[in-house]
Design a protein around this motif. Structure first.
Motif, short mmCIF file in Angstrom:
data_model
loop_
_atom_site.label_atom_id
_atom_site.label_comp_id
_atom_site.label_asym_id
_atom_site.label_seq_id
_atom_site.Cartn_x
_atom_site.Cartn_y
_atom_site.Cartn_z
N LEU A 217 22.99 15.13 -4.26
CA LEU A 217 23.53 14.50 -5.46
C LEU A 217 24.32 13.24 -5.10
O LEU A 217 24.15 12.18 -5.71
N LEU A 218 25.18 13.34 -4.09
CA LEU A 218 25.99 12.20 -3.68
C LEU A 218 25.10 11.09 -3.12
O LEU A 218 25.35 9.90 -3.36
N SER A 219 24.06 11.46 -2.41
CA SER A 219 23.13 10.47 -1.87
C SER A 219 22.43 9.71 -2.99
O SER A 219 22.25 8.49 -2.91
N ILE A 237 27.91 7.40 -12.95
CA ILE A 237 26.47 7.63 -12.83
C ILE A 237 26.18 9.05 -13.31
O ILE A 237 26.69 10.02 -12.75
N ASP A 238 25.37 9.15 -14.37
CA ASP A 238 25.04 10.45 -14.97
C ASP A 238 23.66 10.88 -14.50
O ASP A 238 22.66 10.18 -14.71
N LEU A 239 23.61 12.06 -13.88
CA LEU A 239 22.38 12.57 -13.27
C LEU A 239 22.11 13.99 -13.73
O LEU A 239 23.03 14.77 -13.98
N VAL A 240 20.81 14.34 -13.80
CA VAL A 240 20.40 15.71 -14.10
C VAL A 240 19.38 16.16 -13.07
O VAL A 240 18.69 15.34 -12.46
N ARG A 241 19.30 17.47 -12.89
CA ARG A 241 18.39 18.02 -11.90
C ARG A 241 17.00 18.26 -12.52
O ARG A 241 16.90 18.84 -13.62
N SER A 242 15.96 17.84 -11.82
CA SER A 242 14.60 18.04 -12.30
C SER A 242 14.10 19.42 -11.88
O SER A 242 14.74 20.14 -11.11
N GLN A 246 15.01 17.45 -7.77
CA GLN A 246 15.41 16.08 -7.53
C GLN A 246 16.42 15.69 -8.61
O GLN A 246 16.41 16.22 -9.71
N PHE A 247 17.29 14.72 -8.29
CA PHE A 247 18.26 14.26 -9.27
C PHE A 247 17.74 13.00 -9.94
O PHE A 247 17.36 12.04 -9.28
N LEU A 248 17.72 13.04 -11.28
CA LEU A 248 17.20 11.95 -12.09
C LEU A 248 18.34 11.24 -12.80
O LEU A 248 19.25 11.89 -13.34
N LEU A 249 18.27 9.92 -12.81
CA LEU A 249 19.28 9.13 -13.51
C LEU A 249 19.10 9.28 -15.02
O LEU A 249 18.04 8.96 -15.56
N MET A 250 20.14 9.76 -15.68
CA MET A 250 20.15 9.83 -17.14
C MET A 250 20.68 8.52 -17.71
O MET A 250 20.03 7.88 -18.52
#
Length: 287
Positions: A217-219, A237-242, A246-250
């Motif tokens: 997530l931090l990466s 930075i808002d991210l969600v898990r796929s 993988q972390f996707l930019l929201m």
């Protein structure tokens, strides 16, 4: 904004640590046309959550600040870029994994089924390209078309919007927000919606938790931060898990994000320290 009574704002937690470093901070409405921005050394855009209702005047105010002797942060060019969610495609072109997104310039009910077919999904999100606080954002299933068509035609007849597949982890896990001050990582919170909702904002009943970000997530956050030019004073930075972890930019928030200073007791001091170094680096001095 002129009134924060319907919102939760924590910016005043900055006032004391800023004062210890020699800065006097106050809140000023961007709508106040009587303000002489030359009276200030630095203007930090913080909580104008109504700017999308009158973007022309908002940017008129920012240009007035830019033409004054005050330093504007975040930078005007960054704010202009970030004010339209088309920026997601710029970041995607830079190698960032974003929530899969279609851009539509106006709503055409005849295309309704194609949204679901494009993403091979039974549930979508529609949101305006210019907006904040989940205003005019909808979560819909294919069978909801008849119920929403007139509403969507009214809102987006001549207004661009994004279509995205609904990401289930928003409900099952939540949405992560990573905060950076300058190039310094500060803290991460996990936002989860209330029961039977998908919106994670506090104003809509979302729940917040301070969390330690996992390495992946931090990466992902660091990779996004490194693409932003010019350097921002603050970044959310808002991210969600796929589904494939993988972390996707929201969304990337550079204009009016809550920085949740209440969630990390060290974050106000951290921001004040970065701010003080930042202004010295850019040549701002006390009058």
């Amino acid at each position: 904004m002129d009134s924060l009574k319907d919102f939760v704002c924590y910016d005043q937690l900055l006032f004391e640590p800023m004062e210890r470093l020699g800065w006097k901070a106050e809140q000023v409405s961007w709508r106040n046309q009587q303000v002489d921005w030359n009276d200030f050394d630095v203007i930090v855009i913080r909580s104008p959550w109504d700017y999308h209702e009158d973007p022309e005047n908002f940017f008129h105010t920012l240009r007035r600040i830019e033409n004054s002797s005050a330093l504007l942060e975040n930078n005007l060019s960054l704010v202009e870029w970030n004010s339209n969610k088309r920026y997601l495609f710029d970041l995607q072109n830079g190698g960032i994994d974003i929530v899969p997104t279609l851009l539509k310039e106006s709503f055409d009910g005849r295309e309704w089924d194609t949204y679901f077919e494009h993403f091979s999904t039974d549930e979508i999100i529609i949101k305006p390209t210019v907006g904040a606080s989940a205003v005019d954002t909808f979560r819909m299933k294919r069978e909801d078309g008849d119920n929403y068509q007139s509403k969507l035609e009214s809102l987006f007849s001549d207004r661009a919007f994004l279509v995205q597949p609904f990401i289930p982890s928003v409900i099952t896990e939540g949405e992560f927000s990573l905060f950076y001050f300058g190039d310094t990582y500060s803290h991460t919170i996990l936002k989860t919606p209330k029961t039977n909702d998908f919106r994670v904002q506090e104003e809509h009943g979302g729940r917040l938790m301070l969390v330690e970000p996992e390495k992946k997530l931090l990466s992902a956050g660091d990779q996004i931060l490194n693409l932003i030019e010019p350097d921002p004073l603050y970044t959310r930075i808002d991210l969600v898990r796929s589904e494939n972890n993988q972390f996707l930019l929201m969304e990337l928030e550079l204009i009016e994000p809550s920085l949740y200073f209440n969630m990390d007791p060290e974050s106000p001091e951290r921001f004040a320290t970065v701010f003080d170094h930042w202004t010295k680096k850019t040549g701002v001095s006390f009058r």
